[in-house]
Scaffold this active site. Sequence first.
Site, PDB file in Angstrom:
ATOM      1  N   TRP A   3      34.070  30.409  37.234  1.00 17.25           N
ATOM      2  CA  TRP A   3      33.599  31.489  38.105  1.00 17.25           C
ATOM      3  C   TRP A   3      34.068  31.266  39.534  1.00 17.25           C
ATOM      4  O   TRP A   3      34.591  32.176  40.178  1.00 17.25           O
ATOM      5  CB  TRP A   3      32.075  31.565  38.064  1.00 17.25           C
ATOM      6  N   TYR A  59      36.736  33.493  41.594  1.00 20.01           N
ATOM      7  CA  TYR A  59      36.238  34.199  42.764  1.00 20.01           C
ATOM      8  C   TYR A  59      37.049  33.853  44.009  1.00 20.01           C
ATOM      9  O   TYR A  59      37.343  34.716  44.838  1.00 20.01           O
ATOM     10  CB  TYR A  59      34.761  33.883  42.974  1.00 20.01           C
ATOM     11  N   ASP A 117      30.234  36.355  36.020  1.00 23.62           N
ATOM     12  CA  ASP A 117      29.430  36.800  37.156  1.00 23.62           C
ATOM     13  C   ASP A 117      28.261  37.653  36.677  1.00 23.62           C
ATOM     14  O   ASP A 117      28.430  38.575  35.863  1.00 23.62           O
ATOM     15  CB  ASP A 117      30.306  37.602  38.118  1.00 23.62           C
TER      16      ASP A 117
END
Length: 487
Positions: free
Chosen positions: A420, A424, A440
């Site tokens: 994640w 990101y 997410d």
Amino acid sequence: MQLDHSICSSARLARDRRFDGRFFTAVKTTRIFCRPICPARPPLERNVTYYATAAEAANAGYRPCLRCRPDAAPGSPAWGLVSTTVQRALKLMRSEREAQSIETLADRLGVSSRYLRQLFAEHLGVSPLAVWQAERALFAFGLLRDTGLPVSQIAYESGFNSLRRFNGVFKHIYRRTPSDVRRESVEGEAGGAGASGTRLYLHYRPPFHWRELLAFFRARALAGVEQVEDEVYRRSFVLDGVRGVLRVRDQGSKNRLVVEVSGEGGAALYLLNQRLRRLFDLDADTAEITAQLAADPLLARELARTPGVRLPGAWDPFEYAMRAILGQQISVAAATTIAGRVVARYGESFVDDSGEEHRLFPAPQQLADADFDGLGLTRARAQTLREFVAATLDGRVNFAETELADWCARVTALPGIGDWTAQYIAMRGLSMPDAFPASDLGILQALGKNGEKAKPTQALARAENWRPWRAYGALLLWQSLKNGEDQ
């Protein structure tokens, strides 16, 4: 890069702003190249040739039009269609103020100089040096027309350490000297932002939703560094050793952002221009993105609400990476608060010309010995930050990496960083358009049905149809939650 001549012809005859910067029209009789929105009388079709980029047109011997000013055109989305190695080369070329030799550039990319020249010739039709010179000369033209900076400083800001070389390159492309252009600009908008600052204009292709971008940045504004107020974005910066403050507002009637820069002497304006274009995603190929994502009903509804979606970027990849690590498993507000504490403890402060104090986000070198104790972090999170800083300093983390898979593999090898976080950072810190943080919570909620969240595997499967624009899809999913969309 191949262009559809029928589309180019229709766009230039209609002066369609959606195609501004997507191609340039070169007129064989006058040896001038123009933007498709040029207000001059359109030439006959038999007298024109179309080029995907200004660099190609300049390299072919055409000079930029002084009326429509190709220097003010939005960035070309055509660059995104070239090979990964060429994209990495362009990114490196634009991240340095001065020119790099082809040998140095090739060495940094891990290829031979001969192969790099072949790639540029194959994909762009021009050499790396020709691209560098054309882009810098076009940028310099904008400074000559829109600011009151001395010609010698404009040469430096554009990447030329030799005024003689600057004059030679500029005259070769524009068929006039920088001094000629400066004299011609007296009746234009020259003058900058006053004695202590400079004003830049960053053009974009409409539609462009400034308020949507500002709302995103406002919720994440870093105390002492960033501020969003009265539809103006402001932040402190240090660039090429120069500290300063920039203020950005939208001038929608002219499809451009107005940037006012104040700093210590020069402000590395070319580098600043490149960072701001990435921060506000000004060169996005919104037509192509919309065409791909609108096939999904949920995304289509969001695109109808806010056409011309833009991906909020980051001023500095390292700064954003640190903030993303801080934001693991906590709210946006909490992560922003802790990031503000990092700035307050480790960031350098300075006072601007008006006497207002500002802070800078600390560089990796300033955090080399930081312990991050007492900031509200768990021991494990503080250790992850220390590991990331160390990896940045020793080269294990490379922010010039443009391959999503390689970036994620490199970053997730560090303790405490999962997919994640890597996705990101890639999405916003590196502006990788196909990054997608599938785990997410907001994405899973937006894709869920009947009150049940979707699973990461389901999110990945659905997003497969959004490639290579999955990052924009993620942004639209977050917007759907804000708008109360029920999927």
